[in-house]
Design an enzyme around this catalytic site. Structure first.
Site, PDB file in Angstrom:
ATOM      1  N   HIS A   6       0.838  -1.206   0.000  1.00 48.93           N
ATOM      2  CA  HIS A   6       0.000   0.000   0.000  1.00 48.93           C
ATOM      3  C   HIS A   6       0.869   1.250   0.000  1.00 48.93           C
ATOM      4  CE1 HIS A   6      -3.336   2.661   1.447  1.00 48.93           C
ATOM      5  NE2 HIS A   6      -2.322   3.262   2.055  1.00 48.93           N
ATOM      6  N   GLU A   7       1.871   1.285   0.878  1.00 46.95           N
ATOM      7  CA  GLU A   7       2.730   2.464   0.966  1.00 46.95           C
ATOM      8  C   GLU A   7       3.564   2.646  -0.295  1.00 46.95           C
ATOM      9  OE1 GLU A   7       2.195   4.569   3.154  1.00 46.95           O
ATOM     10  OE2 GLU A   7       0.992   3.352   4.514  1.00 46.95           O
ATOM     11  N   GLU A  67      -6.395   7.204  -1.304  1.00 48.65           N
ATOM     12  CA  GLU A  67      -6.236   5.997  -0.486  1.00 48.65           C
ATOM     13  C   GLU A  67      -6.810   4.765  -1.184  1.00 48.65           C
ATOM     14  OE1 GLU A  67      -4.493   5.352   2.336  1.00 48.65           O
ATOM     15  OE2 GLU A  67      -3.755   7.354   1.834  1.00 48.65           O
ATOM     16  N   HIS A 121       1.566   4.327  -2.923  1.00 44.65           N
ATOM     17  CA  HIS A 121       1.552   5.793  -2.844  1.00 44.65           C
ATOM     18  C   HIS A 121       2.755   6.381  -3.577  1.00 44.65           C
ATOM     19  CE1 HIS A 121      -1.845   6.845  -0.362  1.00 44.65           C
ATOM     20  NE2 HIS A 121      -1.497   6.011   0.612  1.00 44.65           N
TER      21      HIS A 121
END
Length: 292
Positions: free
Chosen positions: A147-148, A224, A151
């Site tokens: 997930h990070e 997100e 980003h």
């Protein structure tokens, strides 16, 4: 969530400082051109210079401030099996996402959380909490890291800086219009720009800055979902949904510890008022993944 909150608060501080410098060094003189007339185009240009400058200063400082605020220790040489796994996982997922190898770190917090930040997708920082490494299984932790990295790969920090630059420009612009109105219309000052103008414009910088944070937070909530989708693509949908479910369970069980106030919007999740929340509710994120 750590990533966004720190950026927003750093940016707000830079914005207020820019407003003070704007006043102290005489840039406000453009307002007094032609007597009481406002040179709106010139004012807007100056506000854009300071507004975008503040946003990009915040972006350039994001890694340093994140390390200092969270007490993140960057891993230069893995000393434990967990550290070696973390570095190997970040390297694997970064290569899969097509970005440069980020710095990798661990911050001393029992709350399960993680963040990624940096001005360049090939020069980022990815960090996880000690609590996440201790309690999450490898699939769950890997999904959070995905997930990070999502980003970073999506260029969210740069995009956010551009959005913030636009918002900053109009915050400073309208703050000075209100200051001019108070000074000239309410206080009846006709001798250049008086104290009413300077005090009001700084107060309005702060007030409008907080209102602008709602706009940026709304944008962040949209990003997100994309990062969740990226994490699912780098690992699996089941792992990403499982990681979010695990975070939700820990939150409901009261295991989380509050983040520092200037970091609440930078992690993978967090609790804030709806208008200022940088992340959608976990239930909505899980549902979105399950419906992909």
């Amino acid at each position: 969530m750590l990533r966004i909150g720190l950026f927003l608060l750093t940016n707000l501080a830079v914005l207020v400082l820019a407003g003070i410098i704007f006043n102290l060094f005489g840039f406000e003189g453009i307002l007094a051109a032609n007597g009481v007339d406002l040179n709106l185009s010139g004012l807007l240009t100056l506000c854009a210079v300071f507004g975008f400058g503040g946003a990009f200063v915040s972006l350039l400082l994001s890694k340093t401030i994140a390390r200092m605020t969270t007490r993140t220790q960057v891993i230069t040489q893995p000393g434990t099996a967990d550290e070696q796994w973390l570095v190997d996982t970040v390297r694997e997922l970064s290569q899969k996402a097509g970005i440069g190898m980020p710095d990798v770190g661990i911050f001393p917090m029992q709350q399960a959380n993680a963040f990624a930040t940096g001005w360049n997708r090939n020069s980022a920082l990815v960090a996880v909490s000690a609590g996440l490494l201790q309690r999450f299984n490898r699939d769950e932790a890997r999904a959070v890291i995905g997930h990070e990295i999502g980003h970073v790969a999506n260029g969210d920090m740069v995009t956010l800086a551009l959005v913030q630059g636009v918002v900053n420009t109009f915050v400073m612009f309208f703050a000075r219009l209100v200051g001019f109105f108070v000074d000239r219309v309410i206080l009846k000052n006709e001798q250049g720009l008086g104290i009413g103008y300077y005090v009001t414009s700084i107060i309005m910088d702060i007030l409008f800055g907080f209102l602008a944070m709602m706009v940026v937070a709304w944008f962040s909530r949209r990003r997100e979902y994309r990062a969740d989708a990226a994490g699912a693509g780098l690992t699996s949908r089941e792992s990403m949904a499982g990681a979010l479910m695990r975070i939700k369970q820990e939150s409901e069980a009261g295991r989380e510890q509050p983040l520092p106030s200037n970091m609440k919007a930078f992690g993978i999740y967090g609790n804030m008022g709806a208008l200022f929340a940088s992340h959608p509710p976990l239930e909505d994120r899980i549902l979105a993944l399950q419906n992909r």
